[in-house]
Design a protein around this motif. Sequence first.
Motif: not given
Lengths: 169, 803, 272
Positions: C55-56, A4, C20, C53, C8-12, C16, A1-2
Amino acid sequence: MRAVKGDQKTRIALTLNGRKLAAEAEPRLLLSDFLRHGLGATGTHVGCEHGVCGACTVLIDGVAVRSCLTLAVQAEGREVRTVESLAAPDGALNPLQAAFRDHHALQCGFCTPGILMSFTDFLARNPQPSEAQIREVLSGHLCRCTGYANIVEAIKEVASSSHAPRSEG
Amino acid sequence: MAESSTTTKIRRKEDASLLSGRGRYADDLPVPVGTLYAHVVRSPHAHADIVRIDARRALAHDGVWAVLTGEDVRKLSDPFLAAVKTPVQQWSLAVERVRYVGEPAALVVAESRYVAEDAAELVEIEYAPLPAVIDPVAACAKSAPLLHPQAGTNEVSVREFRYGDTAAAFARADRRIAMTTTFPRLSFTPIECYVVVARHNAAGGSYDVTANFQGPFSMHPVMARALRVKGPKLRLRIPPDSGGSFGIKLSVFPYIVLMALAARVTGRPVKWVEDRIEHLVAASSGPNRVTQIEAALTNDGCVLALRLDQLEDYGAFLRAPMPGPLYRMQGAVTGAYDIAHVDVINRVVLTNKMPASLIRGFGGPQLYLALERLMQRIAVELDLDPLEVIRRNLIAGEKFPYRAAAGALYDSGDYARAVEIATGDGRLDELKRRRAAARAQGRRYGIGFAAIVEPAMSNMGYLSTLMSKEAREKAGPKSGAVSMATVNIDPLGAVTVTADVTVQGQSHETVLAQIVAKALGLRPDDVEVVLEMDTAKDQWSIAAGTYSSRFASGTAVAAHMAAVQMREKLKAIAAKQLNVLPADVELSGGKIRSRSNPDNALPFGRVAATSHWSPGLLPESMAPALSETAAWTPQELEPPSRDDRINTSLTYGFVFDMCGVEIDPVSYQVRVDRYVSMHDAGRILNVTIAGGQIRGSFAQGVAAALYEEFAYNEEGAFLTGTFADYLVPTVSEIPEVEILHYESPSPLTPLGAKGLAEGNCMSTPACIANAIADALGVADVTLPATPRRIHALLERAGATGKR
Amino acid sequence: MKPRPFDYVRPDTVEEVLALLAEHGDEARILAGGQSLIPMLNLRLIEAAVLIDISRLAELDTIRSDGGALEVGAAVTQNKLMAWPDLARDFALLAAGLPFVGHFQTRNKGTVCGSIAHADPSSELPLLLAMYAGEVVLRSQRGTRAVPAEDFHKDMLTTAREADELVVTVRFPHPSDRRVAFREIARRHGDFAIIAVAAAAGANGAVTLGVGGMAGRPMTRAIAARDAASAADAIGQWAEELEGYDDLHASAAMRRDMLRKLAANVVAEVAQ
């Protein structure tokens, strides 16, 4: 998980026009600002920052999108292409660029990079579109100088010739 | 007179860079290390007193360097000089009071634009709202709220003009026909917004500013005076590329001063990039105008005299060089028609809207909407063919050069012939056939015409017409319009041109290269054109810049003259080396040779080198450097006469438009079915570029007719603050246009060329309005003719179908 | 025009994302295509402490048709759905309406679910979902629920989604309609519609009409289109009931008038 934090700058790496580049950015930094002021690729222009004018259109993984409606961090690890990639290294214009020049399809040139990038994507997917399809895609851009007619003519010429614009880079 | 070899199609010099992302627009240029970024805090009120500004929270925010308010600006600068002396004062930030939504009220300077916007939300401004006035007619009422109480009125300038004996003509007329037209507020919103980068040198007391300013450079002294410095202490640089202007980028000037002050306050360079929201709400607008127009007529539709009462709304301030649009057409107020008597009242009113300023067309659209709508009404009321009414009143070809009633000297033309060509070849018949077929099916289809005169290269003295003749005599005469260009040749014969224009997409590089190359016997590719401007080093006059179509009649001529001077110099140098008389020397194909013996030739570069390397070999009394500057001001641009006649421009082209429109019964959209535009712009310098300019102008004319409007509600709230509400047409909204040319070269310029890039901004709104009037059978057509307005017109006529 | 700061968070994984959402609730915003969200952030019209996010997330980037319904995942862009090979054959009304959504460039990034979750009353996808009587599948740590379109869209920019829920898919049931039509009126090509009208005719001749831009949410109605006159009466009555609303581009009366005419046109089109 990214993840920031809002007040934290993070290193964002991506491939710009075939070259791996990175710069620091906060999560809220728009891709348009990142490209122009972070990576120095000023060919992409900013016209409205609310997604209407199309001047900032770039390719992410080959797909035309508004860079003002994209966060820089969203482009992390992606392949981004901008107008600077279109001409050959010796400066020779690609067929789409050349058609714009030959049809006087630009005046001030500010909206032009976005239009070129939209059609780089669109013509790669639809090498021989109808005029109606060309107009439909072009309607995602505002141009104040030309009245559009010569832009349509330029794209028609590329569409009717056998080759779609070069898509390396 | 130029030969027409200049009309061959050539590639633009500008294009390769612009197509490759290598343009150098204002926001692309590098800035000094340590540059700060500004964000403008704007008024949410149309009219309010500023009670208190508390910037403490903003200043405490990380990364914030300064917050400027009106009080700072009042201390550090003077109000802007205006063209009309009134008690109205304007600074670069609001002082004590805000007068329109979007007016700059404070400036935050911070380490980045993002941080500046964050801090702007922390600037606390307490306002005491005041009643606002938006409608220009209401603003003239005695009871109206006053924008500038010290002026005592909102109607800050009123002048009456009498040309000929209008009263007598009205007395003997068979008929009088009157109408009122209103031209809306709009802008042509370049896609690139304003950009300013300002530096201050405290040691030298000087400012160095880069901005995408377009001119006229008569604004330079206005800015320098506001900054309390002499002209040379304000160095203004204009980048080599600009993302469109259309008149709008004159109005960056208050921000040039504001950012200069911010640089002074912070001791750092300050950059500001206007965003689209700021641009729409506050950058600039064309003025809206209410015109009452009346014609004295014979029964067969000949116009004996006109009366015009023009009320122009400049918004909250009358900034220099306003009220230009009200006076730019003054000499040509009778348009394309042979009308000997005309009375004009020009009124300037201020309202709680953004200040109005330059815009492509500049006074023409407003005038011609009134004049051409009137011609259509005359036809309807006298039951005549509208085209016949136009024909009967056009200035006859044999009358050129023609002195119009109000003073314009129309240099050349054959209007009737141009109309005949445009309506010929079955074009008008086709329009009529389409109208008949549509109407037979119950569809609403109309035909419109417009015949207009397109002025170019403004007389810098025209604005003094608004002063009384006594005031003019006291102030001294103002007239003319200087154009300047320089041709340089380097030691190897490479040619460079600089000129007093700012780039904004009009292909000036290409055309100047063409003109200079032709004079020197070179190819356009042999000529470099450098048009970035630097007021500290380049040639300029108050007339410099790109506006009022001054290029073809002005700067292009200066470049031609400079090139001819250079050619004569090279001939003299070469004559000595070729052992022939200068008269026997010609420049051709990159060679300088004897006309009588072409084998006796020298390469162009060889001759050029002489001046650099061996000035001693030059003919006696010749100045050594290969640098020729020409300045051109035509003598026809005289000051206003004692009886207020004024030749407002140098050249006068002609445009005749006709169109067919259909009203969609479901969407109430106006669809332009066919459009024909005939242009007589004298000699065409480059037919491709001319076509591009006309198409662009046409698109903006369509936009003004049908789409674009700055809308305010009665309280002064701004309703069109994004590109989702302010409707710039896309390709889907711009119809085809058939462009025709008829060339009557101007006898007043060496190139014979006139302006052509503003014509359709002037003609197209009127032409479409006339077609709508014909389609709906109504007199009152308000522009832009939006579906909402069309629906309302049909509702009034009970024609929307069952309810 | 730069956004305020946000995390900004981009969970996998979707799990997740749900965690959040459970943690941040309405402080968080889902970023899928961003074509509505980012303009509002740029204009500082809305607050967002955290952007999530999605989108991925490959698991959300799927289009499935199981015969019963077309299921479109939350990361599927509008252009991806437009390019789905069987769309024109099996979901003709979607195929007819999608080209009206924004522009090519915004459809490249804008998602189907995002537009539906955004709930602009004049946008096309909420109307299309209503026409199919589709449903929105919402997931949270509390579980999964499917909400019918008419319950999901409550009012302008207001939906039944709870703060901890993610729109994971939308479902367009396989239609039984034989003929469909979609028309809209906008000031410019690609603008939000002044009104958008859809019609679908079933085998029994019953016509379902739908309209966007007349109320706070898309509205549908079954019209007995026995003949043009009775259809016109029914449409006229519906238009009066809906009232419409005033904005810069059209008055309420004009919207009613447009609905009457446009609806009559599409009914005629599908009734042939």
